[in-house]
Design an enzyme around this catalytic site. Structure first.
Site, PDB file in Angstrom:
ATOM      1  N   ALA A   9       2.835   5.460   5.372  1.00  0.00           N
ATOM      2  CA  ALA A   9       1.671   6.072   6.009  1.00  0.00           C
ATOM      3  C   ALA A   9       1.985   6.329   7.474  1.00  0.00           C
ATOM      4  O   ALA A   9       2.408   5.427   8.186  1.00  0.00           O
ATOM      5  CB  ALA A   9       0.461   5.147   5.899  1.00  0.00           C
ATOM      6  N   CYS A  10       1.798   7.575   7.912  1.00  0.00           N
ATOM      7  CA  CYS A  10       2.076   7.895   9.309  1.00  0.00           C
ATOM      8  C   CYS A  10       0.824   8.420   9.996  1.00  0.00           C
ATOM      9  O   CYS A  10      -0.156   8.765   9.350  1.00  0.00           O
ATOM     10  CB  CYS A  10       3.215   8.908   9.417  1.00  0.00           C
ATOM     11  SG  CYS A  10       2.784  10.554   8.838  1.00  0.00           S
ATOM     12  N   THR A  11       0.905   8.476  11.312  1.00  0.00           N
ATOM     13  CA  THR A  11      -0.250   8.911  12.094  1.00  0.00           C
ATOM     14  C   THR A  11      -0.417  10.420  12.067  1.00  0.00           C
ATOM     15  O   THR A  11      -1.497  10.927  11.898  1.00  0.00           O
ATOM     16  CB  THR A  11      -0.098   8.493  13.571  1.00  0.00           C
ATOM     17  OG1 THR A  11       1.248   8.759  13.967  1.00  0.00           O
ATOM     18  CG2 THR A  11      -0.408   7.043  13.766  1.00  0.00           C
TER      19      THR A  11
END
Length: 105
Positions: A9-11
């Site tokens: 999960a990335c920003t």
């Protein structure tokens, strides 16, 4: 055979999330391990891990830059947490580290 589950999960959007997932899966498969990576992005959760996969996993790799939902699912498991960038740039090193953690027991 070592069994790994993970969450990516990335920003920023979702690109890093999918690249991290792909790199981790390839690195683990090349090392002969079983791996399942869930992605959590702007469009929600994809490739969601099953309770069975989590229960059977030797280790959890969280390649995340943000707070993930369902983290409590991994309570009691050995966890390696890194930024997605690490999974993208050095996936083989990350899989080796997972191997070391499991070997140490």
């Amino acid at each position: 055979m070592m069994k790994i589950v993970g969450v990516a999960a990335c920003t920023v959007g979702i690109a890093h999330t999918y690249i991290a997932q792909e790199k981790l899966e390839n690195a683990a498969k090349n090392a002969g391990y079983d791996i399942h990576v869930e992605t959590q992005g702007t469009i929600g959760i994809e490739n969601e891990l099953t309770d069975e996969q989590i229960k059977e996993a030797d280790i959890v790799i969280l390649a995340i830059d943000v707070k993930i939902s369902g983290r409590e699912r991994f309570d009691g498991k050995r966890i390696i947490q890194v930024p997605t960038e690490v999974a993208v740039k050095s996936p083989n090193k990350l899989i080796e580290k997972a191997q070391e953690v499991i070997a140490k027991g």
